[in-house]
Design an enzyme around this catalytic site. Structure first.
Site, short mmCIF file in Angstrom:
data_model
loop_
_atom_site.label_atom_id
_atom_site.label_comp_id
_atom_site.label_asym_id
_atom_site.label_seq_id
_atom_site.Cartn_x
_atom_site.Cartn_y
_atom_site.Cartn_z
N HIS A 267 0.69 -2.52 4.00
CA HIS A 267 -0.59 -2.93 4.61
C HIS A 267 -0.29 -3.37 6.04
O HIS A 267 0.13 -2.54 6.86
CB HIS A 267 -1.20 -4.02 3.73
CG HIS A 267 -2.62 -4.38 4.02
ND1 HIS A 267 -3.45 -3.63 4.81
CD2 HIS A 267 -3.37 -5.45 3.61
CE1 HIS A 267 -4.62 -4.21 4.88
NE2 HIS A 267 -4.62 -5.32 4.17
N HIS A 308 -3.34 7.02 4.59
CA HIS A 308 -4.30 5.93 4.41
C HIS A 308 -5.10 6.20 3.14
O HIS A 308 -5.39 7.35 2.83
CB HIS A 308 -5.26 5.88 5.62
CG HIS A 308 -5.96 4.57 5.74
ND1 HIS A 308 -7.10 4.30 5.05
CD2 HIS A 308 -5.65 3.46 6.44
CE1 HIS A 308 -7.49 3.07 5.33
NE2 HIS A 308 -6.62 2.54 6.17
N ASP A 364 -1.41 1.78 12.55
CA ASP A 364 -0.11 1.14 12.79
C ASP A 364 0.90 2.03 13.48
O ASP A 364 1.96 1.55 13.89
CB ASP A 364 0.47 0.67 11.45
CG ASP A 364 -0.26 -0.53 10.92
OD1 ASP A 364 -0.66 -1.35 11.75
OD2 ASP A 364 -0.44 -0.62 9.71
N1 ACO Z 1 4.87 9.38 3.95
C1 ACO Z 1 5.19 10.34 3.04
N2 ACO Z 1 4.42 10.63 1.98
C2 ACO Z 1 3.30 9.92 1.81
C3 ACO Z 1 2.90 8.92 2.72
C4 ACO Z 1 3.73 8.66 3.81
N3 ACO Z 1 3.43 7.71 4.72
N4 ACO Z 1 1.74 8.38 2.31
C5 ACO Z 1 1.40 9.02 1.19
N5 ACO Z 1 2.34 9.96 0.89
C6 ACO Z 1 2.32 10.91 -0.23
C7 ACO Z 1 2.66 10.24 -1.54
O1 ACO Z 1 4.05 10.31 -1.81
C8 ACO Z 1 1.85 11.06 -2.50
O2 ACO Z 1 2.51 12.28 -2.70
P1 ACO Z 1 2.46 13.02 -4.15
O3 ACO Z 1 1.01 13.42 -4.33
O4 ACO Z 1 3.40 14.15 -4.02
O5 ACO Z 1 2.90 11.98 -5.14
C9 ACO Z 1 0.57 11.39 -1.72
O6 ACO Z 1 0.98 11.37 -0.34
C10 ACO Z 1 -0.57 10.39 -1.93
O7 ACO Z 1 -0.05 9.10 -1.67
P2 ACO Z 1 -0.54 7.78 -2.37
O8 ACO Z 1 0.57 6.78 -2.37
O9 ACO Z 1 -1.18 8.11 -3.69
O10 ACO Z 1 -1.68 7.35 -1.39
P3 ACO Z 1 -2.36 5.94 -1.34
O11 ACO Z 1 -3.75 6.14 -0.95
O12 ACO Z 1 -2.12 5.18 -2.61
O13 ACO Z 1 -1.52 5.18 -0.22
C11 ACO Z 1 -0.82 4.25 1.80
C12 ACO Z 1 -1.98 4.89 1.03
C13 ACO Z 1 -0.28 3.03 1.01
C14 ACO Z 1 -1.31 3.73 3.14
C15 ACO Z 1 0.30 5.31 1.98
O14 ACO Z 1 -0.19 6.42 2.69
C16 ACO Z 1 1.55 4.74 2.65
O15 ACO Z 1 2.40 4.17 1.96
N6 ACO Z 1 1.66 4.88 4.01
C17 ACO Z 1 2.78 4.33 4.71
C18 ACO Z 1 2.55 2.85 4.96
C19 ACO Z 1 1.49 2.60 6.00
O16 ACO Z 1 1.52 3.17 7.09
N7 ACO Z 1 0.58 1.65 5.71
C20 ACO Z 1 -0.47 1.25 6.63
C21 ACO Z 1 -1.80 1.64 6.12
S1 ACO Z 1 -3.04 1.23 7.27
C22 ACO Z 1 -3.22 -0.42 7.13
O17 ACO Z 1 -3.00 -1.04 6.12
C23 ACO Z 1 -3.66 -1.13 8.27
#
Ligand code: ACO
Length: 430
Positions: A267, A308, A364
């Site tokens: 987050h 996201h 971010d």
């Molecule tokens: N890098 C690589 N792969 C990713 C990323 C990423 N940043 N984000 C999602 N994925 C992949 C997952 O591995 C998953 O793949 P799969 O379908 O093969 O299993 C798919 O994309 C869906 O991902 P989820 O984790 O189900 O997506 P969710 O909506 O739960 O997560 C989140 C959203 C937590 C923001 C995620 O994209 C992430 O971890 N991003 C990196 C951290 C980040 O930048 N957070 C800031 C968010 S903005 C904020 O809070 C202000």
């Protein structure tokens, strides 16, 4: 005429039920009448991480994740970032309308005159280790404010609530800057009422023996970053604020809980992780190997600052920040990590793995580069997120308290553990 309802047939019993549809939702409680027999508890929905559950009706912030739209109280984020100030935006979030000139003057005066904190806060901070993370210090000092203002417990009284809202928005930059000064071993710098919200924060952070004159470009950049981070509807930290606030805890305790939620690397901790990631990658040549690692790690290694829960398109805030970076770097000098970030984005946006999963840069991805160029250490990044988000948390908290549909938050569970069994005394357990 099509009816706004859903007909459900329970194949276990053959019985049909009609459930009203309102605002594109059905009420989960309406499913409770779907039972196999009188003893059955009734049907529930199972939605871990609330991926498809609206927990409230809200009038604060609108996001269209597919189209990449973000509006506060109907105003597009691009217009607010271009023309607004952070304090006007905070007023808008809290009151539903932009302030008139007279209201803006009064609001700014009130915030400015609540920026001091009790001297005992300094003693509390002095108890932290020399290298304590400022987010831990911020969280603790915000929670501690509840002990200075015990009347804040009266959350059902609007006037009392409004006083605490003023105090929180006014004091959080002071607590944030004090946390930084403790980390750096510097004397605390007191608020300066002659300065605006962002300039005052910058001087409390960076003032040395001879005073501090913030660059107008950097002051405006911080203002824009604060506007962009002010609210984002029902994200993890806002849900924590609403969840804790639903027990009628005072707003300082609820805000401390929201800060705790924001601290996590998935987050508000993500911008800190982006910088660490860019540093670790080290050079443009190393990007393809890093991308390969992300793709083959089974979700373990993530491209921080990408993806996201709601945006399946370019985060509109990231677009604004990316444009602003050039203006900031003109003053501060170019952050060398920017080239790695730009190349990383280019490669990722062309890669099938990211395209298929609709993973785009989020807020971010570029904000940390700007913060770093402005002189903020990486540890301060989540703190810089918490300062403006306090306005959003408080707007959502007050909306929750005034919402007749809301009660103490208390989700259900699907119990899959052991069935009833008898206690075995220690001596008989082998
Ligand atoms: N890098 C690589 N792969 C990713 C990323 C990423 N940043 N984000 C999602 N994925 C992949 C997952 O591995 C998953 O793949 P799969 O379908 O093969 O299993 C798919 O994309 C869906 O991902 P989820 O984790 O189900 O997506 P969710 O909506 O739960 O997560 C989140 C959203 C937590 C923001 C995620 O994209 C992430 O971890 N991003 C990196 C951290 C980040 O930048 N957070 C800031 C968010 S903005 C904020 O809070 C202000």
């Amino acid at each position: 005429m099509p009816k706004d309802s859903l007909t459900i047939t329970d194949n276990r019993t053959g019985q049909s039920y009609e459930v009203p549809i309102e605002n594109g939702t059905i009420k989960a409680i309406d499913l409770r009448k779907i039972k196999t027999d009188e003893k059955d508890f009734g049907l529930m929905t199972y939605d871990p991480a609330y991926t498809n559950t609206a927990s409230c009706k809200s009038r604060v912030t609108y996001i269209d994740g597919d189209a990449g739209i973000l509006n506060y109280r109907g105003y597009p984020i691009e217009q607010l970032a271009e023309q607004g100030t952070f304090l006007d935006t905070a007023y808008l979030l809290l009151n539903g309308e932009l302030p008139s000139q007279a209201q803006a003057t009064e609001w700014t005066y009130d915030i400015t005159h609540h920026t001091m904190v009790h001297e005992n806060i300094k003693e509390l901070l002095d108890g932290f280790r020399y290298d304590a993370h400022p987010m831990g210090m911020l969280m603790s000092t915000v929670a501690a404010l509840s002990t200075f203002y015990p009347e804040a417990k009266d959350v059902r009284d609007k006037a009392t609530r409004r006083t605490q809202i003023l105090r929180l928005i006014a004091k959080i930059p002071t607590l944030a800057a004090f946390s930084y000064r403790h980390l750096m071993g510097l004397p605390y710098a007191y608020p300066d009422n002659d300065l605006g919200y962002c300039a005052n924060f910058l001087q409390m952070m960076f003032r040395m023996a001879r005073g501090y004159q913030p660059s107008p470009v950097l002051e405006r950049a911080l203002e824009v970053l604060f506007i962009l981070h002010a609210d984002h509807e029902q994200n993890c930290s806002t849900s924590a604020m609403r969840g804790v606030g639903s027990s009628e805890a005072d707003p300082y305790s609820s805000t401390a809980a929201a800060i705790a939620a924001l601290y996590g690397p998935l987050h508000g901790g993500a911008n800190e992780m982006v910088l660490r990631m860019l540093k670790e990658i080290g050079s443009k040549d190393a990007i393809p190997a890093f991308i390969r690692e992300v793709k083959t790690s089974g979700g373990e290694v993530r491209l921080m600052g990408f993806g996201h829960r709601v945006y399946k398109n370019y985060d509109p805030r990231a677009k604004i920040i990316k444009r602003m970076a050039d203006q900031v770097f003109e003053v501060t000098g170019r952050n060398p990590l920017l080239d790695i970030a730009l190349e990383l984005e280019r490669i990722a946006l062309e890669d099938e793995y990211f395209v298929k999963r609709k993973l785009y840069p989020n807020v971010d991805f570029y904000s940390g580069l700007i913060y770093q160029a402005m002189g903020f250490p990486v540890d301060m990044f989540p703190v810089l997120f918490a300062i403006p988000r306090t306005a959003g948390w408080l707007a959502q908290w007050e909306e929750m308290l005034e919402d007749k549909d809301q009660k103490i938050a208390r989700p259900r569970q699907v119990y899959l553990g052991a069935a009833r069994r008898d206690y075995v005394p220690l001596a008989s357990r082998g």
